[in-house]
Each structure stands twice: as structure tokens, then as C-alpha cells.
Design an enzyme around this catalytic site. Sequence first.
Site, PDB file in Angstrom:
ATOM      1  N   SER A 127      26.578  32.111 -61.923  1.00  0.00           N
ATOM      2  CA  SER A 127      27.467  33.262 -61.772  1.00  0.00           C
ATOM      3  C   SER A 127      28.903  32.968 -62.184  1.00  0.00           C
ATOM      4  CB  SER A 127      27.451  33.741 -60.312  1.00  0.00           C
ATOM      5  OG  SER A 127      26.170  34.172 -59.940  1.00  0.00           O
ATOM      6  N   PHE A 300      35.505  40.544 -43.774  1.00  0.00           N
ATOM      7  CA  PHE A 300      34.646  41.085 -42.736  1.00  0.00           C
ATOM      8  C   PHE A 300      33.646  40.094 -42.158  1.00  0.00           C
ATOM      9  CE2 PHE A 300      35.931  44.618 -45.499  1.00  0.00           C
ATOM     10  CZ  PHE A 300      36.608  45.382 -44.561  1.00  0.00           C
ATOM     11  N   GLU A 301      33.574  38.907 -42.711  1.00  0.00           N
ATOM     12  CA  GLU A 301      32.697  37.869 -42.177  1.00  0.00           C
ATOM     13  C   GLU A 301      33.342  36.514 -42.376  1.00  0.00           C
ATOM     14  OE1 GLU A 301      30.018  37.089 -40.564  1.00  0.00           O
ATOM     15  OE2 GLU A 301      29.335  39.103 -40.079  1.00  0.00           O
ATOM     16  N   ASP A 349      21.532  38.469 -55.350  1.00  0.00           N
ATOM     17  CA  ASP A 349      21.288  37.105 -55.809  1.00  0.00           C
ATOM     18  C   ASP A 349      20.808  36.202 -54.671  1.00  0.00           C
ATOM     19  OD1 ASP A 349      21.841  34.792 -57.802  1.00  0.00           O
ATOM     20  OD2 ASP A 349      23.112  34.269 -56.093  1.00  0.00           O
TER      21      ASP A 349
END
Length: 562
Positions: A127, A300-301, A349
Amino acid sequence: MPRHFAAVSALVATLLLGCTSVPPRSAEPRGWTVDVPVVAHPGGETAQWWYRSGAARAAGNGAMAGRAKNVIVFLGDGMSLTTVAAARILEGQRAGRPGEEHMLSWEHFPHTAFAKTYNTDSQTPDSAGTMTAIGTGVKSHKGAIGVSAGSRLDCAGSQGRQLLSWLRLADAAGLASGIVTTTRLTHATPAALYAHSPDRDWEVDADLPESARAAGCRDIAQQLLDFAPGHGPTVLLGGGRGQFLPATERDPEYDGKVGLRLDGRHLPREWLQRHPGSAFVWNNAQLREAAGADAVLGLFEFDHMQYGHDRRSDDAGEPDLETMTRFAIERLSRRDGGYVLLVESGRIDHASHEGNAYRALDETVAMSRAVQAAVELTSSDDTLIVVTADHSHTLGFVGYPRRGNPILGKVRGPADEDGATDEYARDMLGLPYTTLVYANGPGYAGASARQPAGTKRHLHHPGSFEPAHGRPDLREVDTGHPDFMQEALVPLKSESHGGDDVGIWARGPGSEAFRGTLEQHVVHHVIVQAMPRLRERLCAAGTCNDDGVPVDLPDPADFGAR
């Protein structure tokens, strides 16, 4: 034949011809010719050659005719053509239809192409190198983040090879910009738009080898602050709080976790100081409250965001991709000059790496909803929307299942193309099999230290495998269960990427240039050439030829990049 009868016959023939003939296709946009030197492959493939060759193909396809005010790129990480086909069927079947006739939102776009995804050093890419190609117009090595090809561990050598992304170019041109992702904001795809690193794994300072630190390399997270105060992306939504918080501070959501930074820096606070009127948020309620902020950083995480299937949707939970996409577009649209936006569905993915087709398809369907939101919030008159993937996976769509057969189910239909039955198809051992399989990965049927021989359940991280003795018996197995892992032929800890082409779907100004089979880095050049503000900024830096086509590799230093 009387003269009047002949005239009437001729008129009838003309009318019939007019009714049955196919109207001529609209002319393709004018192409601009750019000379590209012939080089030996791969030895002659310099960064300048990649840049010029990509510019030539985009200009030849007519991208220069584009007049886009805004550009939105949707990136389905690992979204192979097989994934798209299976996800469209799943979405259709969830709506109560057979599924095969269904279309995902972007499949209605008028212009399509294929992208070749290889890296400069690998047939099957990763990626980082692929997004570097899409983001900067230059193909690079596997693991490269915003730098041209070289050695992955050579920090010193990478110092003079930084590349300019369309996001950094947009900032230099006075446009608004944003990034939305379901992965860590420091992960390969988003990072390639703002950072420069020969190794994608250097996300936080604790990850940098001492030799790289001594040679001047910096971690990816801190490079998000390289923009001048008040500049850079004004919407940043994703995961990865750990990379931004110091090890001395507890995570606001998980009391048992602390930040990963060893340098003591609290990057969200530094970002807030650089953006007056901005907000830092980490859950649904806070995101809603930040709707009026001038800039928003949402983490958010602690790590990647949750899969949609596993996500909490209450105030303390996290937003889905559609919600983040709507938020970003509405926020960026406040700027009159236009904007660029990346939206990544990154966990497609991850689910395939984990051998779990359910979550891979579910994440793809979620991206379809996000793309539809973008369509509803924008106009094809001024906004170019591009949907593509960085690479494929080894997911296979096999057998001869009958029409409407559950895409996550076992094949019900003949065992060969000449048969006719509604029974479960059987292999030559007499066992049923699923429509979707992976060529390799953790779904291998042999026993591991974590799960016994037979079918595997998500999440499975095997340290080793024993040889499988035949296939598992799936007759009593619910293969449609979200945690069912598809069988894999070759045992691997993590399923691998595939090297096949991926799709490109586009609508809006300049989208006509997406046709045929393209090298992946051409995507960057279509975006730049189809957006007048971007190409004008490049021309002002002296990178354009006499026709105004940006053909020379830009130096990031000329665009305010560090």
C-alpha cells in the site's frame, strides 16, 4: 416505379435508418502530446522519467481539458475486482434481491479504466509504494512513503528523494484539504500524502532505528505538523491515537493504554495550537459537537478503527465511513476556492489479510455508502470523484453456484459447467465448498497452535501450521457467519496481496481521461491536469512545457514543503 412512390420509399428508408442507427459517441477530449524518452526497464526508470511518462499518458487521454474545482479520491485498500463483484452481490442480497444484477454506487460512474499496480521492485505491491504512485505521480519501491525508489532502510539516501503529493500541492495552491481513513492516520495510504519516509513502518519515533534518526529521518506522525501554522489538512479523521500521544499519558478511551511516543510530544495539542478554532475529538458525540470548528483532528481509536461489523455506534463509539465522509465534504465545502480529499476504506485490506471475506465485503459495502454520500453532496459539474484501489488480494470467486446463491455460502449448483442441479456441489472427495476462497492465508485447514485442524474462526493469528489431511467437512458449518474464515490453499500467517490490475471508476471534470489500462501513477497526473488551480501552481514553479502540461518533477521545497 412512379416518382412519388420512389420518394416516399426513400423517406421511409431514411426514417427507419434514423430509428435503428446508434447515435455517435461523444468525441474524446483533445489529447496533448508529450515526448517521453525510451529507457531500459527497470534500469532507466528514474523519478523524472516516471513523472514525465505519467504526465504524457494523462495529457494524451485529455486530462488537460478538465476544469475541476474539487477532487475526491476514494481508495479501497486491497479492493480487488473480485472483492467488488462479491460485495455488489452481498449488498444486493441484503436488499432481498438475487444480487448479481446489483451495482455498487461507483459502478454507475461513466468512465472506467484498469490500473497496473506493481512497485519498482516488486510484481505484487504494497500500500505504501502504490499510494506514493497515486499521490505523487512517481512509482517507487515497496514500503516507500512519499519518496522515489531506493533502499527501504536507507534514510540518508532518501533525503534528496522527497516527492510532492497532490495534497501538499493543493495546500501550496491555497486549496482546502482533508484525509478520512478507517486505518491509523499514520498508516501507509494516508501517510503517503503528507510524509516522506523510505520505510512505511516508521510511524512513531519509537519505531525509528537509531541509524535512521542519526541520518535525519523523522517519524511519520510528527510530519503531519510540517505544514505552516494554519495550513495543511483541516479535516483529519481516522485511528491511531497511540502514535500521537506521549508514553506518559493515558489514552482517553482505554485506561490501560498509554501513548507510544518516547519523545514526550503530545501531537494533538501541538496541532490545535497551529490551528486556532480547531477541535480534537475521539468519539461520535465529540465529532457532532465539532461541526462548527475551523479544523478538526479526529482520532477515534488507539490503533486502527473498528470494523463496521464490530463498531459501537452510540455517543461513546466511533463514526462510520459515510458519516466521516459527509462531515469532511461539508466542512471542506465552506472554502470557496475548492478542495482535495482522500477517503480510504482501509480495513478491506486487513480483513482479507485475516482470511475473513465477510468483513472484507462488509467494509466494501460501507465504502459504497460513503461514495453515494459524496455523489449526493457534490456536483459532477465541478467535482471529480475517483474510486480505485491500491492493490488486489487473492480472493477467488469459484465454482458454478446457481443464480442468487448466497455469496458467502456453499456452492449450490452443478460441479461442472455442463451439470444441472440445485444440490450442493461436491469436490472429488465428496465434500461441499464455498464460492469464496483465498489462495493463501490463515484459513488453511491444518492445525495451528491456536486452533485445531479444520475450519478456522476469525481472528486467527497462527504462529505455525501442521499439514492438513484433506479438506474440512463444511456440511454443518455456517459459512455465512461473520467469523467464518474461508479456506486457504497455502498456509500463511497473513494472506498476501495479489498482483493483478485493479479498477478505476470516475465521474466529473477530467474523468474522461480514465480509460484503457493505465500505469497507477497516471492517476496523480489526471488529478493534477484536470484541476486548473493545481496545474497553474506547478506552471508557476516552472515545471510545465510550452503547452502548459506539468512534465518536470517538482521540488517539494518550491511548494513550502519541509
